[in-house]
Design an enzyme around this catalytic site. Structure first.
Site, mmCIF file in Angstrom:
data_model
loop_
_atom_site.group_PDB
_atom_site.id
_atom_site.type_symbol
_atom_site.label_atom_id
_atom_site.label_comp_id
_atom_site.label_asym_id
_atom_site.label_seq_id
_atom_site.Cartn_x
_atom_site.Cartn_y
_atom_site.Cartn_z
ATOM 1 N N HIS A 174 0.821 -1.219 0.000
ATOM 2 C CA HIS A 174 0.000 0.000 0.000
ATOM 3 C C HIS A 174 0.846 1.255 0.000
ATOM 4 C CE1 HIS A 174 -3.228 -2.826 0.866
ATOM 5 N NE2 HIS A 174 -3.894 -1.979 0.111
ATOM 6 N N GLU B 234 -10.905 -10.491 -5.553
ATOM 7 C CA GLU B 234 -9.473 -10.420 -5.240
ATOM 8 C C GLU B 234 -8.993 -11.676 -4.520
ATOM 9 O OE1 GLU B 234 -8.722 -6.843 -2.983
ATOM 10 O OE2 GLU B 234 -10.495 -7.111 -1.746
#
Ligand code: PEP
Ligand code: MG
Length: 537
Positions: free
Chosen positions: A187, A427
């Site tokens: 991230h 996902e």
């Protein structure tokens, strides 16, 4: 001149000074001093600087996250002025003849413990705050600044960065990120790309670089310390070429994202909050395909209330002025941790208690968010998507909570839109494999290729050691994407991609061939992807 090579994860060239980001985890040393008066003066000066920093943070937070969330920085300023706190620090300096750092850290620890042992919930909560202000003063005393104190933009060099740290940085002060650890799909890397900054991982960083002039080449993955004139000239040329290219892409603004054969692809932006809507619109986003709502939680000191969330979602929806905004419900856990959630340690957090699993386990948190989103839906075109889905049952549970929230709002006469599309992220391989059945329950799919790659290849996306085999182009990942698009369409759902792969222009033509309906990318990648779409058959 010295050059080091790692892996480029954010393109571009940055030239500037290095700021070595030290998490300040070094233990405070108990050093004896000669002059008590001089040490108390040092403390007073550091306190004044810390107060100034807190005021700046308050002003910034007021604009970005509203008064309710900004208030904590006012509380911190008041705590710094507390008489008992200040008396304790000067007493330790006077009686023990020790440095201010030690006196502040000891006082901070003592007060934090005292607060933690109180029965009153309000005072209990102040324990973390008193530690926080003490750490700030110690940082000022020992010259370990944070980026918000810097005068000029810098190249930030760090061992590793957690998303919660990355979001705290003052973006206007950053030129590039360089870390030893991290991976392309972490991230932090995603945040670097959101900020359109060059970034490199896998560099053997050195503290002695602090303050030195350097050049980061995000294309080649190199950092060059004390560059010589020839290299500087070469890199200035590349930076100039990038600027020219950016200007050229501007010509695509206002143009539709349509292939040569006339297929329209929705080209949306990924955002982390209200502050990113400017970049989304500047880059001509046709909507928001992924609003990572958890950043609202990461930037908060405590659970954001329904109203705080409502204001944030409403602002995004209003800024996008009628364009679709897909809000992803809370995706915390794994690398995205916030203290107040108290998620606990796990042996394998990437496969653990995260995202929809937390929400379905703690419906009060989930419903607060859903209420805030539905309230915002009265102001534009909102869609909701649920992350980390693995089963049909989870989708049905999500829909049940949505229904409950709508009924509640109706009963309270609070306006909301009935046209909110509901979708899920694909996902996990499980979701991709059963996508034909899932499609019948939702309006759309959005494929999260970052996690889909992680779970398909069994490679923790945070693990820097496996970076060389962490390949989102792996045939198994591409086949799951193809299959999900096909199954989504069979079941009547439109299908987008919002993972980092959506911005990979070497795959744009393939995704269009698979039949993708939407691509959602960091704002800086919108025009490059549009350039690819208009050149595809
Ligand atoms: C993904 O997994 O591809 C995704 C878009 O979600 P995140 O990167 O926030 O996990
Ligand atoms: Mg994900």
């Amino acid at each position: 001149m010295q050059q080091f090579k790692g892996k480029g994860i954010g393109k571009g060239v940055a030239i500037g000074r290095i700021f070595f980001y030290d998490k300040g985890e070094e233990a405070v040393r108990r050093e004896t001093i000669d002059s008590v008066d001089a040490e108390i003066e040092r403390y007073e000066a550091a306190k004044a600087k810390a107060t100034e920093q807190l005021q700046k943070l308050y002003d910034k937070a007021l604009v970005e996250v509203g008064e309710e969330n900004a208030a904590i920085f006012e509380v911190h300023q008041m705590m710094l002025e507390d008489e008992d706190y200040n008396d304790s620090i000067s007493n330790i300096i006077k009686t023990e003849k020790v440095c201010a750092e030690y006196a502040v850290a000891t006082t901070g620890d003592n007060f934090a413990e005292m607060f933690a042992n109180m029965d009153d919930e309000y005072f209990k909560a102040r324990s973390a705050d008193v530690k926080d202000i003490s750490e700030r003063v110690v940082r000022v005393l020992s010259g370990r600044e944070t980026t918000s104190d810097l005068e000029e933009p810098v190249i930030l060099v760090a061992e590793d960065l957690a998303p919660s740290e990355t979001v705290q940085f003052d973006k206007s002060k950053l030129l590039a990120f360089v870390t030893r650890l991290g991976s392309a799909n972490s991230h932090t890397a995603i945040l670097a790309r959101m900020m359109s900054l060059p970034a490199i991982i896998g560099i053997d960083i050195d503290k002695s670089w602090n303050g030195k002039q350097a050049i980061v080449d995000g294309y080649k993955g190199t950092i060059t310390i004390d560059p010589d004139d020839d290299y500087m000239k070469e890199m200035l040329l590349i930076r100039h070429r990038d600027e020219e290219h950016r200007k050229l892409l501007q010509q695509l603004k206002g143009k539709p994202s349509v292939t040569k054969s006339g297929r329209k692809i929705k080209l949306y932006a990924n955002i982390g909050g209200v502050k990113d809507t400017g970049a989304a619109l500047d880059n001509d986003a046709e909507g928001v395909g992924l609003f990572r709502s958890e950043f609202l939680y990461l930037e908060s000191e405590d659970f954001p209330t329904e109203d705080t969330q409502f204001q944030a979602y409403k602002s995004v929806v209003q800024n996008m002025a009628g364009k679709q905004v897909v809000i992803r419900t809370l995706d915390l856990g794994a690398d995205k941790q916030v203290g107040y959630f108290d998620l606990g340690d796990e042996d394998n957090p990437a496969m653990g208690y995260r995202a929809i699993r937390i929400c379905l386990d703690r419906p009060e948190i989930f419903k607060t968010q859903l209420r805030a989103i539905y309230r915002a839906s009265a102001y534009g075109k909102v869609a909701i998507m649920f992350p980390m889905i693995i089963s049909l049952d989870e989708v049905l549970q999500c829909k049940k909570y949505v229904e409950e929230v709508k009924q509640e709002l109706k009963a309270e006469n609070i306006p909301y839109s009935e046209d909110v599309e509901l979708g899920i992220m694909i996902e996990t391989p499980a979701a991709a494999v059963i996508s034909e059945y899932l499609a019948k329950e939702v309006d759309f799919f959005s494929i999260g290729t970052n996690d889909l790659t992680q779970y398909t290849l069994a490679i923790d996306r945070q693990n820097a050691k496996l970076e060389s085999i962490n390949d989102s182009h792996h045939p198994a990942v591409l086949e799951l994407i193809r299959m999900t698009i096909e199954n989504g369409h069979k079941g009547g759902a439109w299908v987008g991609i919002c993972g980092e792969l959506a911005a990979d222009t070497s795959l744009t033509a393939k995704f269009i061939e698979y039949g993708v309906d939407e691509l959602s990318v960091s704002p800086a990648f919108i025009l490059p992807v549009r350039a690819e779409i208009v050149n595809t058959e």
